[in-house]
Design a protein around this motif. Sequence first.
Motif, short mmCIF file in Angstrom:
data_model
loop_
_atom_site.label_atom_id
_atom_site.label_comp_id
_atom_site.label_asym_id
_atom_site.label_seq_id
_atom_site.Cartn_x
_atom_site.Cartn_y
_atom_site.Cartn_z
N ALA A 206 0.85 -1.20 0.00
CA ALA A 206 0.00 0.00 0.00
C ALA A 206 0.87 1.24 0.00
CB ALA A 206 -0.90 -0.01 1.23
N ALA A 207 0.32 2.33 -0.51
CA ALA A 207 1.07 3.58 -0.53
C ALA A 207 1.33 4.05 0.89
CB ALA A 207 0.29 4.63 -1.30
N VAL A 208 2.47 4.66 1.10
CA VAL A 208 2.85 5.13 2.43
C VAL A 208 2.18 6.48 2.69
CG1 VAL A 208 4.89 6.47 1.78
CG2 VAL A 208 4.80 5.33 3.99
N MET B 77 1.05 6.20 -12.06
CA MET B 77 1.90 5.89 -13.21
C MET B 77 2.21 4.39 -13.24
SD MET B 77 5.55 7.68 -14.16
CE MET B 77 5.02 9.29 -14.66
N LYS B 78 2.27 3.84 -14.43
CA LYS B 78 2.61 2.42 -14.55
C LYS B 78 4.09 2.32 -14.92
CE LYS B 78 0.41 -1.74 -16.42
NZ LYS B 78 -0.66 -2.20 -17.33
N LEU C 167 4.91 5.08 -3.24
CA LEU C 167 4.53 6.35 -3.82
C LEU C 167 3.22 6.25 -4.60
CD1 LEU C 167 8.07 7.49 -5.01
CD2 LEU C 167 6.69 8.61 -3.26
N GLY C 168 2.62 5.06 -4.58
CA GLY C 168 1.32 4.89 -5.20
C GLY C 168 1.35 4.51 -6.66
N GLN D 163 9.14 12.03 2.20
CA GLN D 163 8.30 11.55 1.11
C GLN D 163 8.27 10.03 0.99
OE1 GLN D 163 10.41 14.49 -1.44
NE2 GLN D 163 8.43 14.69 -2.46
N LEU D 164 9.34 9.37 1.49
CA LEU D 164 9.40 7.90 1.37
C LEU D 164 9.44 7.21 2.72
CD1 LEU D 164 12.14 7.82 -1.40
CD2 LEU D 164 9.78 7.05 -1.72
N GLY D 165 9.52 7.99 3.79
CA GLY D 165 9.63 7.40 5.12
C GLY D 165 10.96 6.73 5.37
#
Lengths: 512, 265
Positions: A495-497, B1-2, B29-30, B131-133
């Motif tokens: 899942a997205a963070v 985005m793919k 990031l989804g 942004q990325l943890g």
Amino acid sequence: MSSNTFLGMPSLPVFGHGNLNATEPFPKAAHRELGNEQLRANLGHATHTIRDKRLKVVAELPDWEQMRDAGSAIKNATMANLPALLDQFEANFTARGGIIHWARDAQEANEIVTALIRETGETEVVKVKSMATQEIGLNEYLEEQGIAAFETDLAELIVQLDHDKPSHILVPAIHKNRSQVREIFLREMPVVDPNLTDEPARLAEAARTHLRKKFLSAKVAVSGANFGLADTGTLTVVESEGNGRMCLTLPETLITVMGIEKLLPTWQDLEVFMQLLPRSSTGERMNPYTSLWTGVTPGDGPQNVHLVMLDNGRTAALADEYGRTALNCIRCSACMNVCPVYERTGGHAYGSTYPGPIGAILSPLMTGIKSEENSSLPYASSLCGACFDACPVKINIPEILVHLRGEDVDSKRSKVKIPTQMDLMMKGAEWAFSKGSHLGLLEKGLPLGKLAAGRAKVIKRLPGIAGGWTQSRDIPAPPSQSFRQWWDKDHQPSAAVVPGTGTSNSSEGEQA
Amino acid sequence: MKIALFATCIVDAMYPRTAQATVSLLERLGHEVVFPAGQACCGQMHVNSGYFKEAHAVVANHVEAFDTDDYDVAVAPSGSCVASVKHQHEMVARRCGDAGLEARAAKVGAKTYELSQLLTDVLGITNAAEQLGSYFPHKVTYHPSCHGMRLLRLEDRQLNLLASVGGIQMVELPQADQCCGFGGTFSMKNADVSSAMNADKAANICGTGAELCSGGDASCLLHIGGGLSRQGSEVGTLHFAEILASTFANPVTVTGDVKLAGSKR
């Protein structure tokens, strides 16, 4: 040997001879040179000093990259139009009282120079440092003919007195430090102060005293040339010590040996190169002495002016579509000063007059890749690319190295009956890497590799040519499964963070 | 985005966790990550060793796997493999007289990014911690590999991303721009020179006092790490993707004899 014997490109490229060939494979020579601690220390120090100086003066110019583009474009235009430019140069040089001789290879060039010296009745000549005459082995040839050639460039003199070979284009004695120079002077100079110290000023003074007599008595000088300007028939020598100017102006006869690729189309083009060359070579904004001469000036300077135009493999290099830009080289040596391989092995490991990255392409281009020992030169590079970045005329050395490796492999393909280990490895890798399913199949064997690594979790010895790797490096134990296997079996999209929380539920896979 | 992942052969077989980390970062990031199953290798080893004929099949396979409209961009956690895709594939096709492959290779090359390029230039990541943890409380030095530096002109993208990781302490590597001496089969054909270059790199790394040396090319890290390991050094190597993927809750672990501060080994 009259003029006009060279008209355009010969139908068959002429390969070069002389000091262009390595005498042993590069890895073998490199192994020996690497064992010389003094050499490595001298080289490391010297290359880093010149490297830093060059970066500093290059950074001063806001248009350095455009200047490199201009240098590259002028040289490309020269090569594309070389036969016509050579004709134009010859016409202009001859019209001003100079005499041109064409030499196909080292032997012809040496014979021409010898005959010209014989005509003067002299048995001694002074010399300006010249790569072309190193390339054809002129000094050694003259010695066999009973003519003594005295090098007047300080570093070249050191090398000559020590009966050694130059190891760098610009700094021929880069492999020697000043205490070694002192010993050479004390041992080899006919008249020398026995209390000579190794202070640079004292060493230079000793050399100056030694050379002054030669300058004043010599009737014949031999030089190279940095550039030949086609539209005026002018020759140029760029130098730092003034010895060149002495040789170029004092004697009665001046014989210049120049590679046919050294032309620039116009006088104006010199503007670009007079900025590129000193900065790239010595890290100076301007070199101290630039001499230009156009034929004969009655009553002033040498009255017999000869030029030997040397092919010796240049037309062969020009015929190579991918490699010909190597001829754009202006012999600045910036590539060798930044090369990590040259820095550790020194110039002698390359065998040829042209060491370092440019030598690794130029020598095999000029002799042909089939020349046995030179075929190892294109591999004498990690392809790190520092040479390409440093080159003032943007020769893509790494790309030409790769091209020549291809030529070497192809030339051996036809004749080798039993494939080498490298051939087999590449053939196997072709199979493994030409289908995802093939690589996937091989990866099923990873646990075996892990087993082989054992408890130490490293592989310490590999057989065959791969053994070169494990002479100084371990290979880690491979993982139990490949990425491909993990992706197929275990990958669950994470899942997205939520930004800023510093947590995620990503699957990190198997931990070794 | 793919995003299509090009894992590269060495990462796929030897460093799967680098590719897993890459996937993890992009999914966090989804983005949707796809793995074109037909992929194998960029062919760099063949090209750099002069085996153009053998390289042709490898390049053709890569182009076949990636020449689809099924994704927006492709990414690889390796500067040299991306440089090969962008700078060598067309040349191989041209030398083998395969004009069709040349055109398709150019298309694939234009869509392929190195990981730090994608993160910085396309996905706008400037602060990995936020942004990325990313969290990695260790002392790290960084080696910029030659192909990323000189062919892709990555400049400080990888270094800046590393420096923005939570808890990290970056130390500068002296003579960082010097080649480590790997150079593919150069390390076998000219093993002595390669070893000498690697020894100097290792000495510079050890001199920094870092726990780890990071970088963006698995092969250079394999080479440097192999040298350090043989010397008995406790300093290890770790790809920057794995450091970026490391979080407080799920910290990355390091293999081999490497001792990280606070680790029980």
